[in-house]
Design an enzyme around this catalytic site. Structure first.
Site, PDB file in Angstrom:
ATOM      1  N   HIS A   1       2.351   7.587   5.564  1.00  0.00           N
ATOM      2  CA  HIS A   1       2.853   5.994   5.690  1.00  0.00           C
ATOM      3  C   HIS A   1       2.787   5.287   4.463  1.00  0.00           C
ATOM      4  CE1 HIS A   1      -0.882   7.090   6.725  1.00  0.00           C
ATOM      5  NE2 HIS A   1      -1.606   5.596   5.860  1.00  0.00           N
TER       6      HIS A   1
ATOM      7  N   GLU B   1     -11.293   8.249   0.484  1.00  0.00           N
ATOM      8  CA  GLU B   1     -10.127   8.155  -1.057  1.00  0.00           C
ATOM      9  C   GLU B   1      -9.703   9.578  -1.783  1.00  0.00           C
ATOM     10  OE1 GLU B   1      -8.009   5.933  -0.723  1.00  0.00           O
ATOM     11  OE2 GLU B   1      -8.887   3.914   0.393  1.00  0.00           O
TER      12      GLU B   1
ATOM     13  N   HIS C   1       1.383   7.199   1.313  1.00  0.00           N
ATOM     14  CA  HIS C   1       0.120   8.640   0.899  1.00  0.00           C
ATOM     15  C   HIS C   1      -0.021   8.942   2.510  1.00  0.00           C
ATOM     16  CE1 HIS C   1      -1.188   4.525   3.212  1.00  0.00           C
ATOM     17  NE2 HIS C   1      -2.459   5.698   3.755  1.00  0.00           N
TER      18      HIS C   1
ATOM     19  N   ARG D   1       0.770  -1.182   0.093  1.00  0.00           N
ATOM     20  CA  ARG D   1      -0.017   0.221   0.399  1.00  0.00           C
ATOM     21  C   ARG D   1       1.076   0.971   0.267  1.00  0.00           C
ATOM     22  NH1 ARG D   1      -2.231   3.788  -1.237  1.00  0.00           N
ATOM     23  NH2 ARG D   1      -4.169   4.942   0.207  1.00  0.00           N
TER      24      ARG D   1
ATOM     25  N   HIS E   1      -3.542  11.222   4.481  1.00  0.00           N
ATOM     26  CA  HIS E   1      -4.906  11.090   4.427  1.00  0.00           C
ATOM     27  C   HIS E   1      -4.532  12.848   5.282  1.00  0.00           C
ATOM     28  CE1 HIS E   1      -5.811   7.196   4.158  1.00  0.00           C
ATOM     29  NE2 HIS E   1      -4.644   6.673   5.194  1.00  0.00           N
TER      30      HIS E   1
ATOM     31  N   GLU F   1      -5.058   7.765  11.553  1.00  0.00           N
ATOM     32  CA  GLU F   1      -5.186   6.478  10.733  1.00  0.00           C
ATOM     33  C   GLU F   1      -5.301   4.993  12.170  1.00  0.00           C
ATOM     34  OE1 GLU F   1      -4.128   5.449   7.116  1.00  0.00           O
ATOM     35  OE2 GLU F   1      -3.144   2.642   7.946  1.00  0.00           O
TER      36      GLU F   1
HETATM   37 MN    MN Z   1      -3.362   5.068   4.991  1.00  0.00          MN
END
Ligand code: MN
Ligand code: MN
Length: 377
Positions: free
Chosen positions: A125, A150, A79, A76, A81, A86
């Site tokens: 992260h 997203e 990125h 993943r 947020h 999170e």
């Molecule tokens: Mn995340």
């Protein structure tokens, strides 16, 4: 005063839900249950993701979640947020995360079953599957904003793809030709080899990057229980136990067969629930003569809004285990047994029409997890 009751919910699937309305003028309650499996699956070669937000589950205005899987080596990508912190719990398998704070301090850590992480809002992260072998890692991401999306998630590959090559080249002191292989759109989940065992060097070299003062990792499942009774136990990670987790608290609760997490409420937080195993009945009291009960099975989400009275009962044939996530770093609760045990007999007699011999039998301290009559801890 009550934004949930005043909301008309139309054409909803009411299976498994029993609504009780004593007040003939009241409108219906929203659904306090949502099945994660109903959501579309986003599938990539390296892993999958399923998201549930306040758009699909309107009662959960302040908490959203993603159930994600990563194959060994599935990454993943880097990125952040923009609108949520999170919190995560690893259900199966192992993953490695890299997380950088605002001082450029890096933590690289591996997580296994029962471990949780907390990433402050806006901190970059990545998460990568570690196996072992062909084991697919499965974990639950929980965000302290019901409208997490997203669309407010910023991926590094997307950013570089959308920025004129000349600017990226100038920024990184490279020629545009050297950047010809950069992704042209968001990678989201990339598939690579399983990463090497720790410790690993960062680009700037082993040991030259400082670690952040507070770790992002907490081993929830291996902690001493916060509450342990004959009928179940609870492990808890508030900011007290897990200092970086300033806006969220997580708990892992197991209820033995018939066990009841007693009637209580949280003055400072919503409670978002995810069933890991077993069968649970969630009852929610919404004031104004309104209450509801929903049955929850593995993969189901339950919700108790801030201040709403609620209880959780194991109604299955075996033990049940569930995750509880609160949108506050401080854990607060008030239980019915405490409320009653602190009152004088004359008041309870007048208030609840109970006789003195019955009042004498009431619990004298907090029950927390109760069981059927005669099964006192
Ligand atoms: Mn995340
Ligand atoms: Mn609760």
């Amino acid at each position: 005063m009550n934004k949930y009751i005043n909301k008309e919910i139309e054409g909803e699937d009411k299976s498994g839900q029993t609504s009780k309305s004593v007040d003939p003028g009241a409108t219906q309650l929203p659904d306090f249950r949502f099945s994660m499996g109903k959501q579309p699956l986003r599938e990539l070669p390296g892993g999958t993701a399923r998201e549930v937000t306040a758009r699909e589950f309107p009662v959960s205005q302040n908490i959203a979640a993603v159930l994600m899987t990563l194959k060994p080596g599935g990454l993943r990508e880097l990125h952040w947020h923009a609108n949520a912190a999170e919190w995560a719990y690893v259900i199966e398998g192992n993953v490695r995360v890299t997380i950088v704070d605002t001082q450029g301090r890096l933590e690289i850590a591996d997580f296994g079953r029962g471990d949780i992480w907390y990433f402050p809002r806006g901190h970059v992260h990545s998460i990568q599957g570690l196996g072992p072998g062909s084991t697919v890692a499965k974990f639950l991401l929980v965000f302290d904003n019901g409208y997490f999306s997203e669309f407010a998630t910023f991926s590094v590959s997307d950013w570089l793809a959308q920025t004129p090559k000349g600017i990226v080249a100038k920024n990184l002191n490279l020629s545009p030709e050297e950047l010809s292989e950069l992704p042209t759109e968001e990678v989201y989940i990339a598939q690579g080899p399983t990463p090497p065992i720790l410790p690993v060097a960062s680009l700037s070299g082993l040991g030259t990057v400082l670690a952040p003062p507070l770790t992002h990792k907490y081993q929830l499942r291996s902690q001493k229980p916060f509450v342990k009774s004959a009928h179940g136990e609870v492990r808890l990670a508030s900011a007290g136990e897990f200092p970086i987790s300033t806006t969220m608290t997580g708990a892992l609760m197991s209820l033995h067969r018939g066990g009841l997490r007693e009637l209580h409420w949280h003055p400072n937080a919503d409670e978002w629930q995810y069933i890991l195993s077993g069968k649970i009945r969630l009852t929610v009291f919404a004031s104004h003569g309104l209450a509801t009960a929903v049955e929850l099975e593995p993969g189901d989400i339950g919700f108790a809004p801030m201040g709403y009275g609620h209880a959780l009962e194991n109604i299955g044939d075996g033990p049940a285990e569930l995750l509880l996530v609160f949108n506050s770093g401080e854990y607060q609760e008030i239980s019915i047994s405490t409320v009653l045990a602190t009152q004088p007999t004359y008041l309870l007699k007048t208030n609840l029409y109970l006789s003195e011999p019955v009042i004498e039998k009431l619990p004298k301290r907090q029950e927390f997890i109760a069981a059927a009559h005669g099964g006192r801890k």
